[in-house]
Write a protein that holds these residues in place. Structure first.
Motif, PDB file in Angstrom:
ATOM      1  N   LEU A  12      70.685  85.137  34.455  1.00 24.27           N
ATOM      2  CA  LEU A  12      69.759  84.148  34.996  1.00 24.27           C
ATOM      3  C   LEU A  12      68.550  84.802  35.651  1.00 24.27           C
ATOM      4  O   LEU A  12      67.446  84.257  35.604  1.00 24.27           O
ATOM      5  N   ASP A  13      68.746  85.969  36.248  1.00 25.59           N
ATOM      6  CA  ASP A  13      67.625  86.639  36.904  1.00 25.59           C
ATOM      7  C   ASP A  13      66.601  87.167  35.898  1.00 25.59           C
ATOM      8  O   ASP A  13      65.466  87.461  36.264  1.00 25.59           O
ATOM      9  N   ASP A  14      66.992  87.285  34.641  1.00 26.07           N
ATOM     10  CA  ASP A  14      66.086  87.814  33.625  1.00 26.07           C
ATOM     11  C   ASP A  14      65.219  86.733  32.978  1.00 26.07           C
ATOM     12  O   ASP A  14      64.333  87.047  32.191  1.00 26.07           O
ATOM     13  N   LEU A  15      65.501  85.460  33.285  1.00 30.97           N
ATOM     14  CA  LEU A  15      64.716  84.389  32.682  1.00 30.97           C
ATOM     15  C   LEU A  15      63.303  84.383  33.246  1.00 30.97           C
ATOM     16  O   LEU A  15      63.088  84.474  34.447  1.00 30.97           O
ATOM     17  N   ASP A  16      62.335  84.278  32.359  1.00 26.00           N
ATOM     18  CA  ASP A  16      60.930  84.221  32.754  1.00 26.00           C
ATOM     19  C   ASP A  16      60.462  82.781  32.610  1.00 26.00           C
ATOM     20  O   ASP A  16      60.420  82.253  31.495  1.00 26.00           O
ATOM     21  N   PRO A  17      60.099  82.125  33.711  1.00 26.81           N
ATOM     22  CA  PRO A  17      59.665  80.727  33.623  1.00 26.81           C
ATOM     23  C   PRO A  17      58.471  80.524  32.698  1.00 26.81           C
ATOM     24  O   PRO A  17      58.271  79.441  32.165  1.00 26.81           O
ATOM     25  N   ALA A  18      57.687  81.569  32.483  1.00 27.79           N
ATOM     26  CA  ALA A  18      56.528  81.455  31.600  1.00 27.79           C
ATOM     27  C   ALA A  18      56.941  81.364  30.136  1.00 27.79           C
ATOM     28  O   ALA A  18      56.222  80.786  29.315  1.00 27.79           O
ATOM     29  N   THR A  19      58.099  81.915  29.798  1.00 32.61           N
ATOM     30  CA  THR A  19      58.522  81.909  28.392  1.00 32.61           C
ATOM     31  C   THR A  19      59.767  81.068  28.143  1.00 32.61           C
ATOM     32  O   THR A  19      60.092  80.779  27.000  1.00 32.61           O
ATOM     33  N   ALA A  20      60.477  80.702  29.194  1.00 33.20           N
ATOM     34  CA  ALA A  20      61.681  79.871  29.058  1.00 33.20           C
ATOM     35  C   ALA A  20      61.340  78.477  29.591  1.00 33.20           C
ATOM     36  O   ALA A  20      61.195  78.301  30.797  1.00 33.20           O
ATOM     37  N   PRO A  21      61.177  77.530  28.695  1.00 30.25           N
ATOM     38  CA  PRO A  21      60.771  76.198  29.150  1.00 30.25           C
ATOM     39  C   PRO A  21      61.824  75.568  30.067  1.00 30.25           C
ATOM     40  O   PRO A  21      63.017  75.752  29.863  1.00 30.25           O
ATOM     41  N   ALA A  22      61.336  74.861  31.075  1.00 29.12           N
ATOM     42  CA  ALA A  22      62.244  74.184  32.005  1.00 29.12           C
ATOM     43  C   ALA A  22      62.913  73.016  31.295  1.00 29.12           C
ATOM     44  O   ALA A  22      62.299  72.326  30.502  1.00 29.12           O
ATOM     45  N   ARG A  23      64.170  72.821  31.601  1.00 31.88           N
ATOM     46  CA  ARG A  23      64.934  71.710  31.039  1.00 31.88           C
ATOM     47  C   ARG A  23      65.706  71.064  32.161  1.00 31.88           C
ATOM     48  O   ARG A  23      65.951  71.667  33.189  1.00 31.88           O
TER      49      ARG A  23
END
Length: 81
Positions: A12-23
């Motif tokens: 989870l810490d590796d998720l980039d909000p710029a590339t992983a769309p919020a759901r």
């Protein structure tokens, strides 16, 4: 060796909000809640088996209550945890 945190293990810490769309996290929250319920149920079952043994119930009776064999019940709960 350092202990791995839950977030490190899940990535989870590796998720980039710029590339992983919020759901909507409704399904994520349901899974987390269900896992907690399973953990709570396992704790309750372990306590119930311990109380049954302390009351003198046999592994045969405990196995029957769990819809399994006495051997399987003993293997799962017979050792000190």
């Amino acid at each position: 060796m350092s202990k791995v945190t839950q977030h490190e293990a899940t990535g989870l810490d590796d998720l980039d909000p710029a590339t992983a769309p919020a759901r909507d996290a409704v399904h994520f929250r349901r899974i987390v809640a269900a896992r907690q319920q399973v953990s709570d149920a396992e704790d309750g079952l372990r306590e119930a088996v311990q109380a049954a043994r302390e009351a003198g119930d046999s592994w045969t009776i405990i196995g029957a209550a769990m819809d399994t064999t006495r051997q399987a019940a003993h293997e799962r709960f017979g050792r000190a945890r």
